[in-house]
Design a protein around this motif. Structure first.
Motif, PDB file in Angstrom:
ATOM      1  N   UNK A  62       0.869  -1.176   0.000  1.00 58.39           N
ATOM      2  CA  UNK A  62       0.000   0.000   0.000  1.00 58.39           C
ATOM      3  C   UNK A  62       0.907   1.227   0.000  1.00 58.39           C
ATOM      4  N   UNK A  63       0.774   2.085  -1.002  1.00 55.12           N
ATOM      5  CA  UNK A  63       1.594   3.287  -1.103  1.00 55.12           C
ATOM      6  C   UNK A  63       0.959   4.398  -0.266  1.00 55.12           C
ATOM      7  N   UNK A 250       2.239 -11.452  12.934  1.00 51.54           N
ATOM      8  CA  UNK A 250       1.834 -10.130  12.460  1.00 51.54           C
ATOM      9  C   UNK A 250       0.727  -9.489  13.287  1.00 51.54           C
ATOM     10  N   UNK A 251      -0.190 -10.283  13.815  1.00 46.16           N
ATOM     11  CA  UNK A 251      -1.341  -9.719  14.534  1.00 46.16           C
ATOM     12  C   UNK A 251      -1.525 -10.440  15.861  1.00 46.16           C
ATOM     13  N   UNK A 255      -4.086  -7.392  19.998  1.00 50.14           N
ATOM     14  CA  UNK A 255      -4.037  -6.169  19.196  1.00 50.14           C
ATOM     15  C   UNK A 255      -5.411  -5.864  18.611  1.00 50.14           C
ATOM     16  N   UNK A 256      -5.567  -4.628  18.163  1.00 48.74           N
ATOM     17  CA  UNK A 256      -6.861  -4.245  17.593  1.00 48.74           C
ATOM     18  C   UNK A 256      -7.191  -5.076  16.363  1.00 48.74           C
ATOM     19  N   UNK A 257      -6.205  -5.264  15.486  1.00 51.21           N
ATOM     20  CA  UNK A 257      -6.442  -6.084  14.300  1.00 51.21           C
ATOM     21  C   UNK A 257      -6.617  -7.546  14.679  1.00 51.21           C
ATOM     22  N   UNK A 258      -5.869  -8.007  15.706  1.00 46.70           N
ATOM     23  CA  UNK A 258      -5.976  -9.390  16.129  1.00 46.70           C
ATOM     24  C   UNK A 258      -7.362  -9.742  16.624  1.00 46.70           C
ATOM     25  N   UNK A 259      -8.048  -8.803  17.247  1.00 46.57           N
ATOM     26  CA  UNK A 259      -9.393  -9.062  17.752  1.00 46.57           C
ATOM     27  C   UNK A 259     -10.416  -9.182  16.621  1.00 46.57           C
ATOM     28  N   UNK A 489      -3.367  -4.425   5.844  1.00 42.59           N
ATOM     29  CA  UNK A 489      -4.542  -4.111   6.662  1.00 42.59           C
ATOM     30  C   UNK A 489      -4.187  -3.124   7.770  1.00 42.59           C
ATOM     31  N   UNK A 490      -3.006  -3.318   8.387  1.00 39.40           N
ATOM     32  CA  UNK A 490      -2.578  -2.384   9.423  1.00 39.40           C
ATOM     33  C   UNK A 490      -2.360  -0.987   8.846  1.00 39.40           C
ATOM     34  N   UNK A 491      -1.771  -0.927   7.649  1.00 35.78           N
ATOM     35  CA  UNK A 491      -1.546   0.370   7.010  1.00 35.78           C
ATOM     36  C   UNK A 491      -2.865   1.066   6.708  1.00 35.78           C
ATOM     37  N   UNK A 492      -3.845   0.310   6.202  1.00 36.96           N
ATOM     38  CA  UNK A 492      -5.158   0.902   5.921  1.00 36.96           C
ATOM     39  C   UNK A 492      -5.823   1.353   7.214  1.00 36.96           C
ATOM     40  N   UNK A 493      -5.590   0.626   8.298  1.00 38.21           N
ATOM     41  CA  UNK A 493      -6.154   1.025   9.587  1.00 38.21           C
ATOM     42  C   UNK A 493      -5.547   2.311  10.096  1.00 38.21           C
TER      43      UNK A 493
END
Length: 824
Positions: A62-63, A250-251, A255-259, A489-493
């Motif tokens: 993701x740029x 990675x998650x 973590x927020x993404x992990x949940x 996904x983390x970058x988009x978050x």
């Protein structure tokens, strides 16, 4: 070739013209060298491209403003043709950013036109058939140089890797290509403007494979796999191993993404891995079995999985990811319910709570009949593709599912179709995703397409409701590709495009009622409208064939009969389900979603399960008896010994097929103990003697056959009823005839005796034979009481008592005359 000015007209001064032309060409070349890539022959795409491209990494995925100003792409090329290719070159092309959803879908399927091209870079001088070579390509993201994509604004851009080569002298063509999307949130060094509202996301990580187990371990029976490919997938670097490790690294679970990450696990995979860890065998093509090599890898994978899923959301798929709609249409509701009981198995093996209230069916699709049969299961929420719900386009908000049962309306939570199609290697050709193993080499392009679809969803195509990210069932990214997806996904978050959310629980409204805080409601605020499922035609065409399911149903009936006939033996304490559940699960292998569109493979797995089932049913059988049973009377007993090799008691009935004239009594329902035997003596009535055979078959009360039919040889020396009657009758007739003869002889002797009575001139009594007018009775003389021992021939003279000259004697006391009628 120089252009001809004025068409076919020949210049008057050729020398001047040639000088001018040379000067013009030099100027043009100078401009191209300073501003653009060198001119190259434009290659046309070849049907059935000869070079396969495996893109292993794209950096960044993701740029954004903090990204490096370069795009780096790495991977391998493989010559799939049968002729060598010379002068392989590669360049990167891009199209314009997508503005509409149809144009995005078209680009993901390789239909976008390109507008900017970098210059060609040499990859290899020669690539022989079957040979591989690696490549690395580095281009600038913005600018106007020959190796720049020339990005000017954020957006979702289609990219094309174009590989050219010489197939023969003077024959240059495009020999390979790969398409993928690049999400650009902002240009490097610029600022990112998040969308007005972020998109809520929940990510599913499927842990699903193909069936491998031919025979699950039973007491006295080893685990047998059809191959050892799963060992490679579970070992470090394998597909399933990388799925677990990438999420773990990675998650983190807290973590927020992990949940927001939810593992969707096939219970069959856990059962197979556990059996492998405990030791297993592999059946080779020759039919022989060898020791499996993946016990250590399976044990390690299970341990890592236990650590990874701790504290996370875990869903249970149907056992072997069975095609529930196909089972419902085949009239197998018991198999539907049976396939849904894997949550307890996963929970006990992994030590984690499992969401048994959520169902993710194959293709995200159900029909109404199948949905109605879920009422007997814990399912209260179904993850469905919008194509499988009537009239719900334009929104991702949950709806109630109309099952036809007024008391059962589960919540249908919608899978995001845009993201599902992006992650699907089939590029949306099936509703909800492909059920087969994703092809190798497609992982990174699908990852980038998925991130691009999420970016487009948040920035351009926002709709009501959260996004459920549902990859293909047998997703096949390698570890780096999956890590790239999770990193994206983390970058988009962080950029405010997505908002990780856990999958809603049953307590949040998934209770099957008519109201819910998270389901669509009508404009008047009334209870949400129930939406009918619409089964897609593409899913229907790919269903397991009915003929396969008919055979599966016939075998499943035998499993049910064995379960009904079995009972726990207190000394061994083995639940009958411990014997029959593996058999049922084996049959579900034939209904796995892995075989959608492949009826031959489904039929093969039903055959594999049927052979295993027959082996278990043969565990209850009549013992072999080589001798001969001899019956010495019309009422006898035949000896039948029943052996039970199973760890449970089994009830059965003896079915005896005998020839006419032989009757074997029905003993009713019998029982043979676990791991034991019993002798049975059915009463047998025979109506004839001789040698004959009887066939003994063991069956359950419902008629399912146990073991093989045993033929017994019987030799009967007894008389049956009919022969006995005939014998008695003959004896009676013999007695009667003998008595009659004796009476006649006595009477005939009485007719010739007298005691002074008068006789006629012919020597007979005128009053009749044996009658005396005075006494009415004739007294026999001593000679009559003791008749002579022999008689003489009529031609011989009887000897005289006093010598040869005496008169002849008669034993009857009657005078002998020449006219005696008794003389011949």
């Amino acid at each position: 070739m120089s252009p001809q000015l004025g068409g076919a007209h020949t210049p008057e001064n050729p020398v001047r013209v040639r000088t001018w032309t040379k000067a013009a060409l030099v100027a043009v070349i100078g401009v191209l060298l300073t501003a653009f890539a060198p001119a190259a022959p434009e290659a046309t795409a070849q049907p059935g491209e000869q070079v396969g491209i495996d893109v292993s990494s794209v950096t960044p995925e993701v740029v954004r403003s903090g990204s490096e100003p370069f795009l780096e792409i790495a991977g391998t090329l493989r010559n799939n043709g049968d002729e060598a290719i010379d002068e392989l070159e590669m360049r990167l092309e891009r199209g314009e950013p997508r503005a509409t959803r149809p144009s995005l879908v078209e680009a993901m399927r390789g239909g976008a036109k390109t507008s900017t091209r970098t210059r060609f870079t040499t990859v290899a001088d020669n690539l022989a058939p079957g040979q591989r070579t690696s490549f690395e390509l580095r281009v600038e993201l913005k600018g106007t140089g020959p190796q720049s994509l020339g990005l000017e604004r954020p957006g979702v851009y289609p990219l094309l890797l174009n590989v050219n080569g010489d197939l023969a002298p003077q024959r240059r063509a495009r020999v390979g290509s790969a398409n993928f999307m690049l999400p650009v949130l902002s240009l490097p060094g610029g600022s990112t403007e998040p969308p007005s509202q972020s998109t809520g996301i929940t990510t599913l990580i499927p842990l699903v494979d193909y069936p491998h187990m031919a025979q699950e371990q039973l007491p006295g029976r080893p685990t047998i796999l059809t191959d050892d490919r799963l060992a490679k997938s579970l070992a470090p670097g394998g597909r399933l191993s990388e799925l677990v490790d990438a999420v773990s690294e990675e998650v983190p679970a807290d973590s927020e993404l992990g949940k927001s990450v939810c593992f969707a696990i096939d219970p069959d995979l856990i059962v197979t891995a556990k059996a492998m860890a405990e030791g297993y065998q592999v059946r080779e093509q020759s039919g022989e079995t060898v020791r499996g090599t993946g016990s250590r890898a399976a044990a390690d994978w299970l341990n890592r999985l236990r650590e990874t899923v701790g504290g996370r959301c875990v869903l249970s798929l149907p056992y072997s990811d069975a095609d529930l709609v196909a089972l419902a249409r085949a009239g197998l509701p018991d198999l539907i319910r049976g396939s849904m009981d894997g949550s307890g198995l996963i929970s006990s093996e992994l030590g984690v709570a499992v969401r048994d209230d959520v169902l993710w069916p194959a293709d995200g699709a159900l029909d109404r009949s199948t949905a109605s049969q879920l009422a007997d299961t814990p399912v209260r929420s179904v993850l469905m593709h919008p194509d499988s719900l009537a009239g719900t386009s334009g929104t991702l908000r949950p709806v109630r599912l109309n099952t036809g049962n007024p008391d059962y309306a589960p919540t249908a939570r919608k899978i995001d179709p845009l993201v599902a199609d992006a992650l699907n290697p089939a590029r949306g050709q099936q509703a909800g995703g492909s059920t087969g193993l994703a092809p190798a080499g497609d992982g990174m392009p699908s990852v980038l397409d998925g991130l691009a679809a999420l970016t487009f969803r948040a920035n351009t195509a926002a709709v009501e409701g959260g996004t459920i990210i549902a990859p293909p069932r047998r997703w096949n990214p390698d570890g780096a590709e999956l890590r790239g997806f999770l990193s994206g996904l983390r970058s988009l978050g962080k950029a405010g495009y997505v908002r990780p959310e856990p999958l809603p629980s049953a307590e949040s409204g998934d209770t099957g009622g008519d109201s819910s805080a998270d389901t669509s409601t009508s404009s008047t605020g009334e209870a949400p409208q129930r939406v009918s499922p619409t089964y897609p035609a593409s899913s229907e065409r790919a269903e397991i064939p009915p003929s396969v399911l008919d055979e599966l149903a016939a075998q499943n009936y035998k499993v049910g009969q064995l379960y009904s006939a079995a009972e726990r033996e207190p000394a061994l304490n083995v639940d009958p389900a411990r014997v029959t559940t593996p058999l049922r699960n084996g049959l579900l292998h034939g209904a796995s979603s892995a075989w959608r569109g492949n009826g031959e493979a489904a039929s093969h797995w039903v055959d594999v399960a049927s052979r295993t089932l027959e082996g278990v049913l043969d565990g209850v059988h009549t013992a072999k008896f080589e001798g001969q049973i001899t019956l010495t009377s019309s009422q006898g007993k035949i000896l039948v010994t029943v052996q039970n090799d199973l760890p449970v008691n089994v009830r059965f009935k003896l079915h005896v097929d005998s020839p006419p004239g032989v009757q074997v009594d029905d003993l009713g329902v019998l029982k043979v103990p676990a791991n034991g035997s019993r002798l049975f003596l059915p009463e047998t009535t025979v109506e004839r003697s001789g040698k004959f055979t009887v066939d003994v078959t063991l069956r359950t009360e419902g008629g399912a056959k146990l073991g093989q039919t045993r033929r017994l040889r019987v030799d009967s020396n007894a008389y049956g009823t009919v022969p006995l009657i005939l014998t008695i009758t003959a004896a009676a007739l013999l007695v009667l005839l003998s008595a009659r003869r004796i009476v006649r002889r006595i009477r005939s002797r009485g007719n010739g005796s007298g005691d002074g009575g008068s006789t006629g001139g012919d020597g007979t009594d005128p009053n009749g034979p044996g009658d005396s007018p005075d006494t009415g009775e004739t007294e026999a003389t001593p000679e009559e009481d003791n008749p002579a021992p022999s008689e003489t021939s009529p031609d011989e003279e009887a000897p005289r008592p006093g010598g040869d000259g005496g008169p002849p004697e008669r034993g009857t006391g009657e005078p002998a005359t020449d006219n005696d009628p008794r003389r011949s």
